[in-house]
Design a protein around this motif. Structure first.
Motif, PDB file in Angstrom:
ATOM      1  N   THR A 168       0.816  -1.009  -0.031  1.00 24.63           N
ATOM      2  CA  THR A 168       0.061   0.112  -0.091  1.00 24.63           C
ATOM      3  C   THR A 168       0.920   1.090  -0.078  1.00 24.63           C
ATOM      4  OG1 THR A 168      -1.616  -1.337   1.284  1.00 24.63           O
ATOM      5  CG2 THR A 168      -1.820   1.381   1.060  1.00 24.63           C
ATOM      6  N   VAL A 169       0.402   2.305  -0.848  1.00 21.41           N
ATOM      7  CA  VAL A 169       1.448   3.476  -0.854  1.00 21.41           C
ATOM      8  C   VAL A 169       0.453   4.629  -0.275  1.00 21.41           C
ATOM      9  CG1 VAL A 169       2.259   5.229  -2.593  1.00 21.41           C
ATOM     10  CG2 VAL A 169       2.451   2.639  -2.880  1.00 21.41           C
ATOM     11  N   ALA A 170       1.141   5.424   0.625  1.00 23.43           N
ATOM     12  CA  ALA A 170       0.344   6.611   1.244  1.00 23.43           C
ATOM     13  C   ALA A 170       1.288   7.784   0.541  1.00 23.43           C
ATOM     14  CB  ALA A 170       0.821   6.561   2.612  1.00 23.43           C
ATOM     15  N   PRO A 171       0.440   8.663   0.145  1.00 16.40           N
ATOM     16  CA  PRO A 171       1.116   9.884  -0.653  1.00 16.40           C
ATOM     17  C   PRO A 171       1.802  10.786   0.487  1.00 16.40           C
ATOM     18  CG  PRO A 171      -1.464  10.151   0.052  1.00 16.40           C
ATOM     19  CD  PRO A 171      -0.853   8.737   0.406  1.00 16.40           C
ATOM     20  N   GLY A 172       2.659  11.265  -0.056  1.00 18.41           N
ATOM     21  CA  GLY A 172       3.631  12.239   0.893  1.00 18.41           C
ATOM     22  C   GLY A 172       3.356  13.576   0.581  1.00 18.41           C
ATOM     23  N   VAL A 173       4.038  14.393   1.276  1.00 15.96           N
ATOM     24  CA  VAL A 173       3.533  15.882   1.320  1.00 15.96           C
ATOM     25  C   VAL A 173       3.793  16.366  -0.084  1.00 15.96           C
ATOM     26  CG1 VAL A 173       4.553  17.858   2.180  1.00 15.96           C
ATOM     27  CG2 VAL A 173       4.365  16.275   3.745  1.00 15.96           C
ATOM     28  N   LEU A 174       4.773  16.105  -0.795  1.00 15.95           N
ATOM     29  CA  LEU A 174       4.706  16.641  -2.114  1.00 15.95           C
ATOM     30  C   LEU A 174       3.688  16.251  -3.064  1.00 15.95           C
ATOM     31  CD1 LEU A 174       8.594  16.586  -2.882  1.00 15.95           C
ATOM     32  CD2 LEU A 174       7.371  18.370  -2.227  1.00 15.95           C
ATOM     33  N   THR A 175       3.132  15.000  -3.022  1.00 14.70           N
ATOM     34  CA  THR A 175       2.060  14.472  -3.619  1.00 14.70           C
ATOM     35  C   THR A 175       0.593  15.238  -3.209  1.00 14.70           C
ATOM     36  OG1 THR A 175       3.096  12.140  -4.088  1.00 14.70           O
ATOM     37  CG2 THR A 175       0.713  12.430  -4.237  1.00 14.70           C
ATOM     38  N   LEU A 176       0.605  15.511  -1.954  1.00 10.18           N
ATOM     39  CA  LEU A 176      -0.624  15.949  -1.323  1.00 10.18           C
ATOM     40  C   LEU A 176      -0.589  17.676  -1.893  1.00 10.18           C
ATOM     41  CD1 LEU A 176      -0.370  14.702   2.218  1.00 10.18           C
ATOM     42  CD2 LEU A 176      -2.106  13.978   0.306  1.00 10.18           C
ATOM     43  N   ILE A 177       0.512  18.107  -2.068  1.00  6.77           N
ATOM     44  CA  ILE A 177       0.615  19.520  -2.515  1.00  6.77           C
ATOM     45  C   ILE A 177       0.174  19.549  -3.946  1.00  6.77           C
ATOM     46  CG2 ILE A 177       2.102  21.452  -2.804  1.00  6.77           C
ATOM     47  CD1 ILE A 177       3.623  20.783  -0.591  1.00  6.77           C
ATOM     48  N   SER A 178       0.462  18.395  -4.729  1.00  3.76           N
ATOM     49  CA  SER A 178       0.482  18.483  -6.129  1.00  3.76           C
ATOM     50  C   SER A 178      -0.877  18.465  -6.367  1.00  3.76           C
ATOM     51  CB  SER A 178       0.953  17.429  -6.703  1.00  3.76           C
ATOM     52  OG  SER A 178       0.435  16.992  -7.926  1.00  3.76           O
ATOM     53  N   GLN A 179      -1.702  17.470  -5.478  1.00  4.62           N
ATOM     54  CA  GLN A 179      -3.123  17.270  -5.503  1.00  4.62           C
ATOM     55  C   GLN A 179      -3.952  18.508  -5.453  1.00  4.62           C
ATOM     56  OE1 GLN A 179      -3.810  14.034  -3.127  1.00  4.62           O
ATOM     57  NE2 GLN A 179      -2.851  12.604  -4.447  1.00  4.62           N
ATOM     58  N   ALA A 180      -3.536  19.342  -4.474  1.00  2.00           N
ATOM     59  CA  ALA A 180      -3.958  20.659  -3.869  1.00  2.00           C
ATOM     60  C   ALA A 180      -3.985  21.739  -5.182  1.00  2.00           C
ATOM     61  CB  ALA A 180      -3.595  20.973  -2.551  1.00  2.00           C
ATOM     62  N   THR A 181      -3.096  21.494  -5.732  1.00  2.00           N
ATOM     63  CA  THR A 181      -2.924  22.757  -6.735  1.00  2.00           C
ATOM     64  C   THR A 181      -3.573  22.555  -7.986  1.00  2.00           C
ATOM     65  OG1 THR A 181      -1.208  21.311  -8.202  1.00  2.00           O
ATOM     66  CG2 THR A 181      -0.378  22.911  -6.183  1.00  2.00           C
ATOM     67  N   CYS A 182      -4.484  21.359  -8.080  1.00  2.00           N
ATOM     68  CA  CYS A 182      -5.598  21.510  -9.173  1.00  2.00           C
ATOM     69  C   CYS A 182      -6.475  22.400  -9.547  1.00  2.00           C
ATOM     70  CB  CYS A 182      -6.143  19.869  -9.378  1.00  2.00           C
ATOM     71  SG  CYS A 182      -4.852  18.514  -9.253  1.00  2.00           S
ATOM     72  N   GLY A 183      -6.576  22.852 -10.737  1.00  2.00           N
ATOM     73  CA  GLY A 183      -7.713  23.642 -10.714  1.00  2.00           C
ATOM     74  C   GLY A 183      -7.935  23.802 -12.587  1.00  2.00           C
ATOM     75  N   LYS A 184      -9.145  24.309 -12.766  1.00  2.00           N
ATOM     76  CA  LYS A 184      -9.524  24.410 -14.263  1.00  2.00           C
ATOM     77  C   LYS A 184      -8.843  25.707 -14.808  1.00  2.00           C
ATOM     78  CE  LYS A 184     -13.330  21.227 -14.654  1.00  2.00           C
ATOM     79  NZ  LYS A 184     -14.760  21.355 -14.974  1.00  2.00           N
ATOM     80  N   HIS A 185      -8.316  25.499 -16.096  1.00  2.00           N
ATOM     81  CA  HIS A 185      -7.915  26.676 -16.807  1.00  2.00           C
ATOM     82  C   HIS A 185      -8.172  26.579 -18.415  1.00  2.00           C
ATOM     83  CE1 HIS A 185      -5.358  30.363 -17.948  1.00  2.00           C
ATOM     84  NE2 HIS A 185      -4.778  29.576 -18.874  1.00  2.00           N
ATOM     85  N   ASP A 186      -9.118  27.452 -18.738  1.00  2.00           N
ATOM     86  CA  ASP A 186      -9.732  27.418 -20.225  1.00  2.00           C
ATOM     87  C   ASP A 186     -10.421  25.835 -20.378  1.00  2.00           C
ATOM     88  OD1 ASP A 186      -8.593  29.658 -20.946  1.00  2.00           O
ATOM     89  OD2 ASP A 186      -6.497  28.958 -21.495  1.00  2.00           O
ATOM     90  N   GLY A 187     -10.804  25.583 -19.429  1.00  2.00           N
ATOM     91  CA  GLY A 187     -11.639  24.323 -19.480  1.00  2.00           C
ATOM     92  C   GLY A 187     -11.076  23.193 -19.276  1.00  2.00           C
ATOM     93  N   VAL A 188      -9.587  23.150 -18.921  1.00  2.46           N
ATOM     94  CA  VAL A 188      -8.807  21.943 -18.783  1.00  2.46           C
ATOM     95  C   VAL A 188      -8.282  21.924 -17.327  1.00  2.46           C
ATOM     96  CG1 VAL A 188      -6.855  20.701 -19.582  1.00  2.46           C
ATOM     97  CG2 VAL A 188      -8.344  21.740 -21.275  1.00  2.46           C
ATOM     98  N   GLU A 189      -8.448  20.807 -16.764  1.00  2.00           N
ATOM     99  CA  GLU A 189      -7.909  20.775 -15.156  1.00  2.00           C
ATOM    100  C   GLU A 189      -6.373  20.532 -15.270  1.00  2.00           C
ATOM    101  OE1 GLU A 189      -9.460  18.944 -11.481  1.00  2.00           O
ATOM    102  OE2 GLU A 189      -8.185  17.452 -12.122  1.00  2.00           O
ATOM    103  N   GLN A 190      -5.565  21.538 -14.698  1.00  2.00           N
ATOM    104  CA  GLN A 190      -4.186  21.330 -14.693  1.00  2.00           C
ATOM    105  C   GLN A 190      -3.623  21.539 -13.114  1.00  2.00           C
ATOM    106  OE1 GLN A 190      -2.807  25.134 -16.631  1.00  2.00           O
ATOM    107  NE2 GLN A 190      -3.802  24.301 -18.685  1.00  2.00           N
ATOM    108  N   CYS A 191      -2.666  20.451 -13.031  1.00  2.00           N
ATOM    109  CA  CYS A 191      -1.981  20.434 -11.460  1.00  2.00           C
ATOM    110  C   CYS A 191      -0.705  20.600 -11.770  1.00  2.00           C
ATOM    111  CB  CYS A 191      -2.439  19.108 -11.156  1.00  2.00           C
ATOM    112  SG  CYS A 191      -4.156  18.516 -11.063  1.00  2.00           S
ATOM    113  N   LEU A 192       0.168  20.754 -10.773  1.00  2.00           N
ATOM    114  CA  LEU A 192       1.696  20.957 -10.499  1.00  2.00           C
ATOM    115  C   LEU A 192       1.988  19.408 -10.258  1.00  2.00           C
ATOM    116  CD1 LEU A 192       2.713  24.094  -8.476  1.00  2.00           C
ATOM    117  CD2 LEU A 192       3.078  23.608 -10.945  1.00  2.00           C
TER     118      LEU A 192
END
Length: 406
Positions: A168-192
């Motif tokens: 089982t894999v548990a997300p680390g801090v960098l992955t959690l931040i990556s997921q939190a950066t997601c947002g739509k731009h010009d109709g397309v979801e973008q994430c770091l």
């Protein structure tokens, strides 16, 4: 002789000299003028035109001053807005007007009156649309799907993802931040991506990232891949979507540094004659090794072993560079050389090994008095048994294995 005035003429008298105009007669009175009817019609028409202008102007004035401006429909595009702590409905409405989301604050306030939940909108980032009706904007603000940028870091989480013995894999801090950066731009979801964040961490000067001054020397000396370990303390953060990785990390570190200062870490470390970074590192070990009630005792064991010049022999330190979450270690892993091998080196690790919470920091600053040098998880709920001697510790280990604690 007395003269006598002539008598007035009678009907039988002769008419006076000169032509006499015959009398004009009409039934009911005088004969009307031929232009009077035309003037009356013009007057009536003018009155009607004036009334129409007054009514039309009144409607304009009413619409301008009494009808609240509002857009229609669900809107279009994307607009990200931020609600800050303590924002009133009027302040939120002003932000929405400035960003082109709604037409007027008044429409937003009016629409909000129908749902009291607007008064408890949580601080954070929300993705709305341009030119929405006020009612649609209120509805979307209350929709959990509109909330973006939510990040929660829990105690004991590492920068990198970790795996358990069962895979089982548990997300680390960098992955959690990556997921939190997601947002739509010009109709397309973008994430770091986590890799983009890792690159920003390793390639950017720590001071420019917002690392607190008391940690700069240790962070600069650390492995760049681990330099931010432990500096993002547990808690909830708001991450602005569609923001460069360096700016995201800087914002998070600034918030975390303020929380660390408020935790008493800096002043507390000075009072016990230690550095804040050393206390943070020790607290990260406490976080990984003990449940909350046992943390002050775990802290005491670490202090006792450090004071005696003994190796810490903590499995969590050995597993840290392996990105492994496990209660025990293997002989092979304990034989691996490196600064995190607590069975081979003495002293604290070069960096924290996890995000320590408030209870762990408090335990690191104020360990419980006691003679213990050993502890082992001895109950299924994570409770540890503590011992002063190795013989006592061996008995605790045997009892823990018999009870199935590990």
């Amino acid at each position: 002789m007395r003269q006598v005035a002539p008598a007035a003429a009678t009907a039988g008298d002769e008419p006076p000299d000169g032509p006499v105009e015959p009398p004009r007669h009409r039934a009911g009175g005088r004969e009307p003028s031929r232009g009077r009817g035309r003037r009356t019609g013009v007057f009536v028409l003018a009155v009607l035109v004036l009334l129409g202008a007054v009514v039309g102007g009144g409607a304009y004035v009413y619409n301008a001053y009494f009808v609240t401006p509002d857009f229609e429909g669900e809107g279009h595009g994307e607009v990200t807005i931020q609600v800050e702590q303590g924002d009133s409905g009027t302040k939120i409405g002003n932000e929405l007007v400035q960003r082109g989301v709604i037409a007027s604050v008044e429409a937003f306030v009016k629409a909000s009156e129908n749902d009291s939940r607007v008064r408890s909108v949580q601080p954070g980032y929300y993705q709305l649309r341009q030119e929405m009706s006020a009612a649609s904007a209120v509805a979307l603000l209350l929709d959990p799907a509109a909330r973006v940028g939510q990040l929660e870091i829990r105690g004991g989480v590492q920068l990198d993802d970790t795996r358990a013995p069962d895979g089982t894999v548990a997300p680390g801090v960098l992955t959690l931040i990556s997921q939190a950066t997601c947002g739509k731009h010009d109709g397309v979801e973008q994430c770091l991506s986590a890799d983009e964040l890792r690159t920003a961490m390793t390639d950017t000067d720590p001071a420019a990232l917002g690392v607190p001054e008391w940690a700069l020397d240790a962070v600069n000396a650390a492995d760049p891949k681990r330099r931010l370990e432990g500096l993002l303390v547990p808690g909830r953060y708001d991450v602005p979507p569609n923001t460069p990785a360096v700016d995201v990390l800087r914002g998070l570190l600034t918030t975390s540094a303020a929380r660390l200062a408020a935790s008493g870490l800096v002043t507390g470390a000075q009072q016990i004659g230690s550095s804040p970074y050393e206390v943070l590192t020790l607290a990260s070990l406490v976080e990984k090794e003990g449940i909350t009630p046992d943390m002050p005792k775990v802290s005491r064991v670490i202090y006792n072993r450090l004071g005696a010049g003994r190796r810490l022999e903590l499995d969590s330190m050995v597993n840290y560079p392996l990105d492994l979450q496990a209660l025990r270690t293997t002989p092979e892993d304990r034989a691996r050389p490196g600064p995190y091998n607590s069975y081979a080196v003495t002293g604290l690790p070069p960096t924290p090994i996890s995000a320590p919470g408030q209870a762990a920091i408090e335990a690191a600053l104020a360990p419980e008095p006691g003679p213990w040098f050993y502890f082992v998880r001895c109950q299924a709920d994570g409770t540890s048994c503590f011992a002063e001697t190795y013989a006592q510790h061996t008995e605790n280990v045997r009892a823990a294995q018999a009870s199935g604690a590990f």
